[in-house]
Write an enzyme that holds these catalytic residues in place. Structure first.
Site, short mmCIF file in Angstrom:
data_model
loop_
_atom_site.label_atom_id
_atom_site.label_comp_id
_atom_site.label_asym_id
_atom_site.label_seq_id
_atom_site.Cartn_x
_atom_site.Cartn_y
_atom_site.Cartn_z
N SER A 27 47.97 -10.96 -37.44
CA SER A 27 46.61 -10.45 -37.62
C SER A 27 45.67 -11.53 -37.12
CB SER A 27 46.33 -10.09 -39.09
OG SER A 27 46.63 -11.17 -39.95
N GLU A 29 41.53 -13.06 -37.06
CA GLU A 29 40.24 -13.06 -37.74
C GLU A 29 39.15 -13.51 -36.77
OE1 GLU A 29 40.09 -14.25 -41.86
OE2 GLU A 29 38.46 -15.65 -41.38
N TYR A 61 32.32 -12.59 -43.33
CA TYR A 61 30.95 -12.72 -43.83
C TYR A 61 30.57 -14.19 -43.74
CZ TYR A 61 29.28 -8.60 -46.54
OH TYR A 61 28.76 -7.41 -46.95
N HIS A 89 35.45 -8.07 -44.26
CA HIS A 89 35.29 -8.98 -45.39
C HIS A 89 34.17 -8.48 -46.29
CE1 HIS A 89 37.47 -12.80 -43.87
NE2 HIS A 89 37.97 -11.73 -43.26
N ARG A 119 35.24 -13.93 -53.36
CA ARG A 119 34.09 -14.34 -54.16
C ARG A 119 32.93 -14.69 -53.24
NH1 ARG A 119 33.47 -20.17 -56.75
NH2 ARG A 119 32.75 -20.45 -54.59
N ASP A 121 31.07 -17.95 -50.73
CA ASP A 121 30.48 -19.27 -50.95
C ASP A 121 28.97 -19.20 -50.89
OD1 ASP A 121 32.96 -20.63 -51.18
OD2 ASP A 121 33.15 -20.58 -49.00
N HIS A 163 41.54 -24.31 -54.16
CA HIS A 163 40.12 -24.20 -53.82
C HIS A 163 39.42 -25.48 -54.28
CE1 HIS A 163 35.95 -22.82 -53.91
NE2 HIS A 163 36.32 -21.81 -53.15
N PHE A 230 35.25 -28.12 -41.03
CA PHE A 230 35.75 -26.96 -41.77
C PHE A 230 36.68 -27.42 -42.90
CE2 PHE A 230 35.54 -24.09 -37.74
CZ PHE A 230 34.17 -23.93 -37.93
N HIS A 280 48.51 -15.04 -39.89
CA HIS A 280 47.10 -14.65 -39.77
C HIS A 280 46.38 -15.76 -39.01
CE1 HIS A 280 43.37 -12.64 -40.87
NE2 HIS A 280 42.87 -13.77 -41.35
#
Length: 309
Positions: A27, A29, A61, A89, A119, A121, A163, A230, A280
């Protein structure tokens, strides 16, 4: 623990890729483009990767939901120009439940029933997350609401190195378990740069009773400085040997891409040897590196339909 010599690791690369049957699923992105040139770049990237018949392609997003309109527009264009399955997303941050639900229903109306539920950021990066007063408190609550409708296939995020806001690895695994229990169908991981990082995480997740597919996220490095930025935001570790591999290549894009493709393919090859068959790719709206890695893993373009006269 002594880090393995990358030269030794790469010496096994030819045999690693010999005779692979192409039994992988992929997949890709993308992010919402800006301006006409960005639109054209994304379109070329989608067209280049579509013949690999990905399980899906997704559009992100921005932080704080800042690219919501651009995400929807990009999805509409991909849906209108290709038969590739598409995922949108969807984040909780900066929006009420009503607003989030409206976006989900807009996705559904355009035929997009796969949602990557996050969620999200806050913006700017590093700003502490605070739920909207009338919004979903987090991804698990969003997943539960989406699953309750019965309309959506739901993916969620996972963090092999936890996270950055999580108190511990154990707490992060518990949060993933909550999302799965709420109705998530699979987890897509944040990028990482050592195969062992994913393998350890996968073992911990299985031990915690997480039984959905966990798909590793792969970031081919197009710009090392940008990648470091990143990584700093999401808590991914840049190994010293990787920094050394890209040292001095800032003004050598062709050589940098060759190094990036070699390292990423070797990385994916190791995951393949450990039983991983789903990947992915974070493409950054560029096709070549992801295309090359998939090719080395044995994937080939499917025959294209002839254009009618």
């Amino acid at each position: 623990m002594t880090q393995p010599d990358p030269g030794t690791r790469l010496a096994d690369a030819p045999s690693r890729f010999a005779g692979l049957p192409g039994d992988i699923a992929v997949s890709f992105e993308f992010f919402p483009p800006k301006g006409d040139k960005g639109d054209e770049q994304l379109q070329r990237t989608v067209e280049r990767l579509a013949p690999y018949e990905p399980d899906f392609v997704s559009v992100t997003y921005g932080a704080g939901g800042s690219t919501r309109a651009g995400t929807i527009t990009a999805l509409e264009r991909i849906v209108g120009s290709t038969s590739v399955p598409v995922a949108g997303h969807l984040t909780c941050v900066g929006a009420s439940k009503v607003e989030v639900n409206e976006v989900a229903e807009r996705y559904r109306a355009m035929g997009v029933t796969h949602i990557v539920a996050l969620r999200g950021d806050a913006s700017p990066p590093g700003t502490p997350y605070s739920p909207h007063a009338q919004g979903y408190r987090g991804a698990a609550e969003l997943v539960e609401a989406l699953a309750r409708t019965g309309h959506f296939d739901i993916s969620v995020a996972a963090y092999p190195e936890a996270h950055p806001e999580s108190p511990s690895v154990e707490d992060d695994i518990a949060n993933l378990r909550r999302k799965v229990d709420a109705g998530a169908n699979r987890a897509l991981t944040q990028f990482f740069f050592e195969p062992e990082t994913f393998l350890r995480f996968r073992d911990r997740a299985v031990a915690a009773g997480i039984d959905v597919p966990i798909i590793p996220g792969v970031l081919p490095i197009t710009n090392f400085k940008q990648t470091c930025k990143f990584a700093g935001i999401c808590g991914a570790t840049i190994p010293d040997w990787m920094a050394n591999a890209f040292d001095g290549l800032d003004d050598e894009p062709a050589i940098r891409n060759l190094v990036a493709a070699t390292l990423a393919a070797e990385f994916c090859g190791k995951l393949y040897e450990e039983g991983v068959r789903d990947f992915h790719f974070y493409t950054l709206n560029r096709a070549d590196l992801s295309y090359a890695i998939c090719h080395l893993l044995g994937l080939r373009e499917k025959a294209r339909e002839p254009v009618a006269a």
